[in-house]
Structures are given as C-alpha cells and as structure tokens.
Write a protein that holds these residues in place. Structure first.
Motif, PDB file in Angstrom:
ATOM      1  N   GLY A  99       8.411   7.975  -7.515  1.00 52.39           N
ATOM      2  CA  GLY A  99       7.479   8.981  -7.643  1.00 52.39           C
ATOM      3  C   GLY A  99       6.127   8.266  -7.607  1.00 52.39           C
ATOM      4  O   GLY A  99       5.447   9.082  -6.953  1.00 52.39           O
ATOM      5  N   ARG A 100       5.809   7.297  -8.124  1.00 54.54           N
ATOM      6  CA  ARG A 100       4.360   6.691  -8.213  1.00 54.54           C
ATOM      7  C   ARG A 100       4.273   6.320  -6.767  1.00 54.54           C
ATOM      8  O   ARG A 100       3.029   6.296  -6.145  1.00 54.54           O
ATOM      9  N   LEU A 101       5.094   5.765  -5.997  1.00 55.40           N
ATOM     10  CA  LEU A 101       4.774   5.160  -4.719  1.00 55.40           C
ATOM     11  C   LEU A 101       4.359   6.479  -3.911  1.00 55.40           C
ATOM     12  O   LEU A 101       3.973   6.591  -2.612  1.00 55.40           O
ATOM     13  N   LEU A 102       5.599   7.389  -3.982  1.00 56.96           N
ATOM     14  CA  LEU A 102       5.348   8.578  -3.164  1.00 56.96           C
ATOM     15  C   LEU A 102       3.853   9.220  -3.327  1.00 56.96           C
ATOM     16  O   LEU A 102       3.245   9.506  -2.240  1.00 56.96           O
ATOM     17  N   ALA A 103       3.685   9.330  -4.533  1.00 51.97           N
ATOM     18  CA  ALA A 103       2.124   9.721  -4.998  1.00 51.97           C
ATOM     19  C   ALA A 103       1.159   9.017  -4.230  1.00 51.97           C
ATOM     20  O   ALA A 103       0.139   9.529  -3.509  1.00 51.97           O
ATOM     21  N   LEU A 104       1.255   7.594  -4.265  1.00 56.24           N
ATOM     22  CA  LEU A 104       0.258   6.919  -3.652  1.00 56.24           C
ATOM     23  C   LEU A 104       0.185   6.922  -2.162  1.00 56.24           C
ATOM     24  O   LEU A 104      -0.888   6.990  -1.493  1.00 56.24           O
ATOM     25  N   GLY A 105       1.184   6.770  -1.636  1.00 54.94           N
ATOM     26  CA  GLY A 105       1.591   6.891  -0.031  1.00 54.94           C
ATOM     27  C   GLY A 105       0.828   8.291   0.429  1.00 54.94           C
ATOM     28  O   GLY A 105       0.314   8.648   1.516  1.00 54.94           O
ATOM     29  N   ALA A 106       1.227   9.577  -0.255  1.00 56.58           N
ATOM     30  CA  ALA A 106       0.957  10.931   0.190  1.00 56.58           C
ATOM     31  C   ALA A 106      -0.325  10.994  -0.052  1.00 56.58           C
ATOM     32  O   ALA A 106      -1.184  11.555   0.893  1.00 56.58           O
ATOM     33  N   LEU A 144      -9.203  14.829  -6.045  1.00 51.81           N
ATOM     34  CA  LEU A 144      -8.434  13.803  -4.902  1.00 51.81           C
ATOM     35  C   LEU A 144      -8.935  12.423  -5.126  1.00 51.81           C
ATOM     36  O   LEU A 144      -8.195  11.682  -5.053  1.00 51.81           O
ATOM     37  N   ALA A 145     -10.308  12.152  -5.321  1.00 50.71           N
ATOM     38  CA  ALA A 145     -10.789  10.804  -5.346  1.00 50.71           C
ATOM     39  C   ALA A 145     -10.209  10.285  -6.741  1.00 50.71           C
ATOM     40  O   ALA A 145      -9.983   9.083  -6.777  1.00 50.71           O
ATOM     41  N   SER A 146     -10.437  10.968  -7.725  1.00 50.39           N
ATOM     42  CA  SER A 146      -9.752  10.304  -8.800  1.00 50.39           C
ATOM     43  C   SER A 146      -8.320  10.018  -9.046  1.00 50.39           C
ATOM     44  O   SER A 146      -7.875   8.974  -9.609  1.00 50.39           O
ATOM     45  N   PHE A 147      -7.628  11.044  -8.687  1.00 46.20           N
ATOM     46  CA  PHE A 147      -6.209  10.918  -8.636  1.00 46.20           C
ATOM     47  C   PHE A 147      -5.602   9.576  -7.591  1.00 46.20           C
ATOM     48  O   PHE A 147      -5.048   8.840  -7.706  1.00 46.20           O
ATOM     49  N   GLY A 148      -6.528   9.482  -6.378  1.00 44.37           N
ATOM     50  CA  GLY A 148      -6.219   8.427  -5.639  1.00 44.37           C
ATOM     51  C   GLY A 148      -6.563   7.191  -6.154  1.00 44.37           C
ATOM     52  O   GLY A 148      -5.684   5.999  -6.089  1.00 44.37           O
ATOM     53  N   THR A 149      -7.461   7.187  -7.068  1.00 44.01           N
ATOM     54  CA  THR A 149      -7.961   5.798  -7.592  1.00 44.01           C
ATOM     55  C   THR A 149      -6.759   5.391  -8.549  1.00 44.01           C
ATOM     56  O   THR A 149      -6.267   4.563  -8.814  1.00 44.01           O
ATOM     57  N   ILE A 150      -6.432   6.401  -9.629  1.00 44.80           N
ATOM     58  CA  ILE A 150      -5.302   6.133 -10.537  1.00 44.80           C
ATOM     59  C   ILE A 150      -4.213   5.786  -9.911  1.00 44.80           C
ATOM     60  O   ILE A 150      -3.368   4.935 -10.338  1.00 44.80           O
ATOM     61  N   SER A 151      -3.956   6.237  -8.593  1.00 45.48           N
ATOM     62  CA  SER A 151      -2.474   6.190  -8.070  1.00 45.48           C
ATOM     63  C   SER A 151      -2.358   4.671  -7.491  1.00 45.48           C
ATOM     64  O   SER A 151      -1.597   3.879  -7.294  1.00 45.48           O
ATOM     65  N   GLY A 152      -3.663   4.452  -7.094  1.00 47.70           N
ATOM     66  CA  GLY A 152      -3.731   2.892  -6.769  1.00 47.70           C
ATOM     67  C   GLY A 152      -3.546   1.842  -7.939  1.00 47.70           C
ATOM     68  O   GLY A 152      -2.539   0.997  -7.618  1.00 47.70           O
ATOM     69  N   VAL A 153      -3.915   2.014  -8.951  1.00 51.32           N
ATOM     70  CA  VAL A 153      -3.352   1.182 -10.057  1.00 51.32           C
ATOM     71  C   VAL A 153      -1.945   1.283 -10.404  1.00 51.32           C
ATOM     72  O   VAL A 153      -1.410   0.246 -10.402  1.00 51.32           O
ATOM     73  N   LEU A 154      -1.393   2.479 -10.547  1.00 54.06           N
ATOM     74  CA  LEU A 154      -0.056   2.636 -10.637  1.00 54.06           C
ATOM     75  C   LEU A 154       1.112   1.865  -9.782  1.00 54.06           C
ATOM     76  O   LEU A 154       1.899   1.359  -9.878  1.00 54.06           O
ATOM     77  N   GLY A 155       0.512   2.250  -8.502  1.00 55.37           N
ATOM     78  CA  GLY A 155       1.065   1.857  -7.223  1.00 55.37           C
ATOM     79  C   GLY A 155       1.134   0.068  -7.396  1.00 55.37           C
ATOM     80  O   GLY A 155       2.237  -0.445  -6.962  1.00 55.37           O
ATOM     81  N   ALA A 156       0.186  -0.566  -7.633  1.00 58.66           N
ATOM     82  CA  ALA A 156       0.060  -1.894  -7.928  1.00 58.66           C
ATOM     83  C   ALA A 156       0.895  -2.523  -9.045  1.00 58.66           C
ATOM     84  O   ALA A 156       1.369  -3.533  -8.620  1.00 58.66           O
ATOM     85  N   VAL A 157       1.132  -1.856 -10.072  1.00 57.54           N
ATOM     86  CA  VAL A 157       1.877  -2.089 -10.974  1.00 57.54           C
ATOM     87  C   VAL A 157       3.259  -2.137 -10.659  1.00 57.54           C
ATOM     88  O   VAL A 157       3.988  -3.071 -10.902  1.00 57.54           O
ATOM     89  N   GLU A 158       3.720  -1.158 -10.007  1.00 57.61           N
ATOM     90  CA  GLU A 158       5.158  -1.171  -9.405  1.00 57.61           C
ATOM     91  C   GLU A 158       5.381  -2.083  -8.199  1.00 57.61           C
ATOM     92  O   GLU A 158       6.506  -2.504  -8.106  1.00 57.61           O
ATOM     93  N   VAL A 159       4.439  -2.249  -7.489  1.00 61.35           N
ATOM     94  CA  VAL A 159       4.878  -3.431  -6.477  1.00 61.35           C
ATOM     95  C   VAL A 159       4.799  -4.741  -7.206  1.00 61.35           C
ATOM     96  O   VAL A 159       5.919  -5.665  -6.733  1.00 61.35           O
ATOM     97  N   ASP A 160       3.997  -4.980  -8.028  1.00 61.33           N
ATOM     98  CA  ASP A 160       4.066  -6.218  -8.864  1.00 61.33           C
ATOM     99  C   ASP A 160       5.491  -6.289  -9.394  1.00 61.33           C
ATOM    100  O   ASP A 160       6.094  -7.460  -9.638  1.00 61.33           O
ATOM    101  N   ARG A 161       5.828  -5.154 -10.018  1.00 60.69           N
ATOM    102  CA  ARG A 161       7.398  -5.326 -10.592  1.00 60.69           C
ATOM    103  C   ARG A 161       8.469  -5.435  -9.735  1.00 60.69           C
ATOM    104  O   ARG A 161       9.307  -6.247  -9.944  1.00 60.69           O
ATOM    105  N   MET A 162       8.282  -4.894  -8.370  1.00 60.78           N
ATOM    106  CA  MET A 162       9.285  -5.096  -7.358  1.00 60.78           C
ATOM    107  C   MET A 162       9.498  -6.176  -7.059  1.00 60.78           C
ATOM    108  O   MET A 162      10.577  -6.697  -6.742  1.00 60.78           O
ATOM    109  N   LEU A 163       8.328  -7.145  -6.902  1.00 62.46           N
ATOM    110  CA  LEU A 163       8.424  -8.426  -6.382  1.00 62.46           C
ATOM    111  C   LEU A 163       8.590  -9.385  -7.496  1.00 62.46           C
ATOM    112  O   LEU A 163       8.280 -10.723  -7.377  1.00 62.46           O
ATOM    113  N   GLY A 164       8.812  -9.048  -8.836  1.00 62.68           N
ATOM    114  CA  GLY A 164       9.223  -9.911  -9.795  1.00 62.68           C
ATOM    115  C   GLY A 164       7.908 -10.643 -10.388  1.00 62.68           C
ATOM    116  O   GLY A 164       8.070 -11.859 -10.852  1.00 62.68           O
TER     117      GLY A 164
END
Length: 365
Positions: A99-106, A144-164
């Motif tokens: 969900g977080r990655l879909l939100a960031l990409g979308a 849109l601007a606020s949502f995009g900024t927050i989504s970037g933070v959550l996307g970075a957290v998830e990518v970091d987890r995926m890469l251990g």
C-alpha cells in the motif's frame, strides 16, 4: 458592401426585402387586439435557442489524457494510504508495504502527469503561493504536495526494510523510524481528501455535465478510488493478507454504482446525455460492468490467488474507465449550446413555479 475581418464568422445574409405600407398595416392590425382580449399578441413563434454564430456557449477547459491519468492515480494513491494504515494496525506487513509503495508510485507519476498538462513545472509551484480553503484547486494542490512528501518518507522506510537495512542512511535511519508512525497517520488523514477533491474540482467549473453532477461527483470519485486501491492490492498482495482490500473493493463497487446512477438521475436529460451516449457513454457502461464483475470475484474468490488477481485487474480497469469517461463526457457537453441553456431555463421555470422570485437569478414576470 465590403466586410471587415471581424465579420468573417458572420453567416451570409439574404438582402432585405422592401417593406410595403400594406404589410405594416397588416402587422399592426394583427398586433392590436388578441383573441383573448389582451392588448398584444405574439407575432412570431417561440424560438429555439442556438448560439451566437453557432459558437459554444461554454469554453471547454484544455484538459486531456494527462489529467485523466492524474484523476485515476490520485484516487489510487489516496485509497492505498488507507489500506496501508489499516494493515499497519492489524499486522499485515505485505499489505502495508504494498500500500505504501503503491501510494508513493501513484502520487509521483500522477504529479508528473499534472505537470505535463500544465506545460511548465513552475506553474505547479505558482499554485502553492497562497492557500484558499474555498478553492478545490488551491486546497488540492497543498494536499497533493503534503501527501507526496509524507509518502516519500514512508516509501524510504519500506525500501530500507526490503533491503535488510543495508541502505547507507547513517544517522538518518533512526529519524525515519521515529517519523514512521506520525507519517502513516498523516498519510491516512490526507488520503480521502486526495481521492475526492478532484470530483469537487470538476464540479466547480461551468462545464454543464460536471457542474450538474457537483453534488455526487466527489462520492463517485471516492468510490472509484476504492475500486482502484482495493483492486491493486488484490493483485499485489497474497490472499491471506488481502481481506481488507477485498472488503474495500466490494464497498467501492456498491458506492460507485449508486453514486453514478444518482448523479445521472439528478441531472437534466441534456446534461446526463454525454454520460450515456457516444464514446464516454461506452466507457462508463463498461466501467460499471467491470466493477460489478470485479466485485463478485472479490467476494467469492478470496481463497484463489488467480481469481483475486483477475478481480483486481477488472476493478482497476473500471476505475480507469470511470475517470476517462467522466472527463470526456464533460468536454463533450460543452459542444452543444442546448446543454447550457435548456437546463437553465428548466430550473428557472421550476423556481418561478415554486414562487421563488426574490433572489438574484429569478425575477417575476
């Protein structure tokens, strides 16, 4: 007689015929006393409205494909943020991550589509110079601007987890982890606004079909966002964690069908016509069919990965067709002057019949 360039659009006119005295006396006698005793009677039949030189009464906004893409992706991002937050609360890590990655990409691709339609990136920044609560465009830009900024933070957290946690973030990692909870809450709070404000934006224009549907458009777009996000999660998430996505999608189907039909019923027939005929009508008809079919698969195919993915694809396609269909229907509605004037005349007649004659748009007589 020569004409200027300003008269180039004027249709050719036949030479005027001379007026005879007999004709004037005949018309004068005909107009003196009516059959019912009135002082005057009409000399011409009731005319049908056209427009000045056949031109459009309302100019269509210059919105095309990129805006429809943005309308769809904004809904997908908003709905996905709610799913990811619910997954976080119910311990569904795969659904949360997807969900977080879909939100960031979308939201990222959707912002690019919006900027492409604007023509120059600085125009997007210019819309953020002020905050006007009464303007859907101003408020939507900040969402849109606020949502995009927050989504970037959550996307970075998830990518970091995926890469251990092997990404060289250094001292930034503890800050990201500390910001995860508030960011997830903020994203979920902004998600419904991002999914629905575009419906209010369309309804705030003078385009006949959009303006007539302003009381239902946001509900329709919110339901369409539920289809898109629920369907996308059904495609990307294992069935054992995708139950909230199936529930959201099924609820979205019901809301989508009801909102669409209620919107059409509330309109004047000429305003609803573009939603039911031509290319936009075909898209919206197929959108309803795919939504119902995808909803059935969401309810009955919960244990099958193949059925879940098929249902999800149908739901996403339904949401895409809804956004493109509504956009094209609005643009089509500006081409016929009757869709502007006739509904206005009907509403004016209804207000007069109800005795409303003391406001700024209705006069007695």
């Amino acid at each position: 007689m020569s004409i200027s360039d300003l008269d180039s659009d004027r249709p050719p006119q036949e030479p005027r015929k001379g007026r005879s005295g007999t004709g004037r006396r005949r018309r004068r006698r005909a107009g003196q006393v009516g059959a019912d005793g009135s002082r005057e009677m009409a000399l011409v039949d009731d005319v049908q409205f056209d427009s000045y030189y056949g031109r459009q009464v309302v100019k269509a906004p210059p919105w095309r494909g990129p805006i429809a893409v943005y309308l769809f992706l904004g809904g997908l991002a908003g709905g996905s943020s709610l799913l990811s937050y619910g997954a976080q609360l119910t311990d569904r890590p795969a659904l949360r991550r997807n969900g977080r990655l879909l939100a960031l990409g979308a939201v990222g691709v959707g912002t690019l589509a919006l900027i492409e339609d604007l023509g120059r990136p600085e125009r997007f920044l210019n819309m953020m110079r002020t905050v006007k609560i009464s303007s859907p465009m101003s408020l939507g830009t900040w969402i849109l601007a606020s949502f995009g900024t927050i989504s970037g933070v959550l996307g970075a957290v998830e990518v970091d987890r995926m890469l251990g946690e092997k990404v060289p973030l250094g001292a930034l990692r503890p800050l990201l982890k500390a910001a995860e909870g508030p960011a997830a809450l903020g994203q979920a709070a902004l998600g419904p606004g991002l999914a629905s404000y575009t419906g209010a934006l369309l309804g705030d224009t003078a385009v006949p079909t959009w303006s007539a549907g302003r009381n239902h458009m946001s509900y329709l777009f919110t339901s369409s966002a539920s289809l898109a996000s629920g369907g996308a999660a059904m495609i990307t998430t294992p069935v054992d964690q995708a139950r909230p996505a199936r529930v959201l999608a099924a609820a979205g189907v019901v809301g989508d069908v009801l909102a669409s039909r209620a919107m059409k019923q509330s309109m004047h027939p000429l305003e609803a016509e573009p939603l039911e005929t031509g290319r936009p009508g075909q898209m919206l008809e197929w959108a309803e069919r795919l939504a119902i079919g995808g909803g059935v698969l969401a309810v009955l195919g919960g244990r099958s990965r193949a059925l879940s993915m098929a249902g999800g694809a149908a739901l996403v396609a339904a949401s895409v067709l809804t956004r493109f269909g509504v956009l094209e229907a609005g643009l089509e509605s500006t081409k016929d002057p009757r869709r502007v004037i006739e509904p206005q005349k009907a509403r004016l007649a209804a207000r007069r019949a109800a005795g409303i004659t003391d406001d700024s748009i209705t006069t007695s007589g």
